[in-house]
Every structure is written in structure tokens, then in C-alpha cells.
Design a protein around this motif. Structure first.
Motif, PDB file in Angstrom:
ATOM      1  N   ARG A 263       1.836   6.512  -6.970  1.00  0.00           N
ATOM      2  CA  ARG A 263       0.818   7.460  -7.435  1.00  0.00           C
ATOM      3  C   ARG A 263       1.330   8.900  -7.295  1.00  0.00           C
ATOM      4  O   ARG A 263       1.087   9.743  -8.162  1.00  0.00           O
ATOM      5  N   ARG A 264       2.061   9.165  -6.225  1.00  0.00           N
ATOM      6  CA  ARG A 264       2.571  10.527  -6.009  1.00  0.00           C
ATOM      7  C   ARG A 264       3.536  10.953  -7.112  1.00  0.00           C
ATOM      8  O   ARG A 264       3.452  12.072  -7.615  1.00  0.00           O
TER       9      ARG A 264
ATOM     10  N   GLY B 264      -2.457   4.533 -13.551  1.00  0.00           N
ATOM     11  CA  GLY B 264      -2.890   5.413 -12.490  1.00  0.00           C
ATOM     12  C   GLY B 264      -4.038   6.323 -12.891  1.00  0.00           C
ATOM     13  O   GLY B 264      -4.361   6.450 -14.070  1.00  0.00           O
TER      14      GLY B 264
ATOM     15  N   HIS C 142      -5.357   2.907  -4.338  1.00  0.00           N
ATOM     16  CA  HIS C 142      -4.784   4.217  -4.665  1.00  0.00           C
ATOM     17  C   HIS C 142      -5.172   4.659  -6.074  1.00  0.00           C
ATOM     18  O   HIS C 142      -4.529   5.541  -6.648  1.00  0.00           O
TER      19      HIS C 142
ATOM     20  N   ALA D 189       2.318   1.670  -3.441  1.00  0.00           N
ATOM     21  CA  ALA D 189       1.329   2.160  -4.401  1.00  0.00           C
ATOM     22  C   ALA D 189       1.077   3.653  -4.208  1.00  0.00           C
ATOM     23  O   ALA D 189       0.956   4.408  -5.179  1.00  0.00           O
ATOM     24  N   GLY D 190       1.025   4.086  -2.943  1.00  0.00           N
ATOM     25  CA  GLY D 190       0.827   5.507  -2.675  1.00  0.00           C
ATOM     26  C   GLY D 190       1.982   6.361  -3.168  1.00  0.00           C
ATOM     27  O   GLY D 190       1.771   7.449  -3.731  1.00  0.00           O
TER      28      GLY D 190
ATOM     29  N   GLY E 251       0.808  -1.209   0.000  1.00  0.00           N
ATOM     30  CA  GLY E 251       0.000   0.000   0.000  1.00  0.00           C
ATOM     31  C   GLY E 251       0.843   1.262   0.000  1.00  0.00           C
ATOM     32  O   GLY E 251       0.556   2.226  -0.716  1.00  0.00           O
TER      33      GLY E 251
END
Length: 246
Positions: free
Chosen positions: A124-125, A245, A175, A120-121, A117
Motif C-alpha cells: 500500500r505504501r 488499493g 490495509h 500488504a502494508g 500483513g
């Protein structure tokens, strides 16, 4: 914390045993080209968990107009890097600016990530909107096509502790990522079983490090017996999971 410490011994074995020449990777070269985002003059790609930088160097050879930044947590791996644009970092701490890359590449890395997790965060950032994550890996429950498991079937129990495709999909879906593709792609890992047996380094393969010494010895014996009578190249298949994404 990765499953393997990747000290100097591990890094040396990885460098000696895990690099496949360009001719053996035609399928991977074509697949990455299909999935890399189009429409920008200069594509920016993150090679996350880059090891000694082999893939980063290959992408620069293969594709015009691509800029690759390699991120690797192991100091021993970075010390052996053949790629100059490599920095320290890991999947939970990517040292890049927000929305600064188009594509993220993770090759045989996802099973070393302790918190999917968080990874993935972070991805995405750093990804621009609609950016893709390409994950080349073995996944739990999917040993078929990997020669290593033919001769070391005990190592399948290690593979089954890896994240499954569903595990990765769920962590990234939280995410905002969606699955684009799951493909099995071939590669020529060695010119023959004889070559594979001669060059095998236990420290280069996480599943082999995590079985017992007796199991490893039995697998080596199986491999050498087969190498004495079988000819032809060693063709392996590995999964490519592609996520997009938001």
C-alpha cells in the motif's frame, strides 16, 4: 524467512526448470494487460520476489511504455538475473519511494512471505492510489489443474500449508485493498510429459523439496510411466488473484 533458502543450487534449478516460453504464456500476457492500470504514459510495475528476472524481462518485451523494477531477496537469484534493474529487498522491506508504482506483480511468491500483513502494508505504501496487486500463485485447497500434483499427490499437503485465497484477501483488506478478480489461467508448461519428466528438477519446486525422498521417488516413477504412453502438451492452470488499493 522464505520456505526455501534459494542458495546457488536452488537458483540454478529454478532458472533451468521454471521458465516458460512466451508462446506458452499467452493467457497470462492477456490477463496482465487487462488488469494493468490505464491512463498513464509510462506504467511503473514492481516485480516483487523476481527470482532471476524472467517475468520482468517478459513484461518489457510484451508491453510498450512500461517500466519494471525487480526486487529479490536471494543473492543467488540476483546473481543469475537476466534483468538489469534488480535490487535487493523483500515483501516487508521494499526499497522504493512512497506512491511510486502503478502495479505490483508477485509470481509464486506469496507462500514465502512470513507476514502477509506487513507485505500488504508495504505494498500500500509504494502503490499509487488505486494501484493493483497481481498475485500468481497456488493457494491452499486449490490443487486442481497443476500437473505436479497429479504425479506427486503427497505434495498437496505442502500446498495446504500455503496461504489460502481467504487468508490473502483478509490480510490485504486490513490495509484497504479490495478483490477485483480471481481467475484460473492456463499455460503450456512443457511440450510433452516426456519433456517435463526429462527436465524435472526437484530443487526448482518448493512442494517437491518438502516431501520425503521416498515420496519424490514414487512420484518420479509415476511421471515416467505416464510419459511413456501419453502425448500432447502439458497444460497447467494457476490462480491469478487481483487486488486494488484504496
Amino acid at each position: 524467512m522464505a520456505r526455501i533458502a534459494y542458495d546457488d543450487r536452488d537458483a540454478a534449478a529454478f532458472e533451468a526448470n521454471r521458465h516458460v516460453d512466451d508462446d506458452g504464456l499467452t493467457g497470462w500476457r492477456e490477463a496482465v494487460a487487462r488488469h494493468v492500470a490505464q491512463g498513464r504514459q509510462c506504467q511503473k510495475l514492481l516485480d516483487l520476489g523476481a527470482g532471476t528476472g524472467w517475468w520482468a524481462s517478459a513484461f518489457c518485451r510484451w508491453y510498450d511504455g512500461i517500466s519494471v523494477i525487480a526486487v529479490e531477496p536471494s543473492a543467488a537469484m540476483r546473481a543469475r538475473s537476466r534483468y538489469s534493474r534488480m535490487v535487493a529487498g523483500d515483501a516487508a522491506h521494499i526499497p522504493l519511494a512512497d506512491r511510486s508504482i502503478d502495479v505490483a506483480w508477485l509470481s509464486t511468491v506469496i507462500h514465502h512471505v512470513p507476514d502477509l500483513g506487513a507485505a500488504a502494508g508495504e505494498l500500500r505504501r509504494v502503490l499509487r492510489p488505486g494501484g493493483k496487486v497481481l498475485i500468481r500463485n497456488g493457494f491452499a485447497g486449490r490443487p486442481d489443474g497443476v500437473t505436479l500434483f497429479r504425479f506427486f499427490p503427497e505434495a498437496i499437503r505442502v500446498l495446504d500449508t500455503y496461504p489460502s485465497v481467504a487468508d490473502v484477501e483478509a490480510a490485504f483488506a486490513a490495509h484497504g485493498f479490495a478483490v477485483v478478480a480471481l481467475e484460473q489461467l492456463p499455460q503450456t508448461t512443457a511440450l510433452s510429459l516426456r519433456d517435463a519428466a526429462a527436465n524435472l528438477r526437484r530443487a526448482a519446486h518448493t512442494p517437491l523439496q518438502l516431501i520425503t525422498d521416498d515420496e519424490y521417488a514414487a512420484g518420479r516413477a509415476r511421471l515416467h510411466r505416464a510419459a511413456a504412453v501419453e502425448s500432447g502438451p502439458v497444460i497447467d492452470t494457476l490462480d491469478l488473484l487481483v487486488l486494488k488499493g484504496p
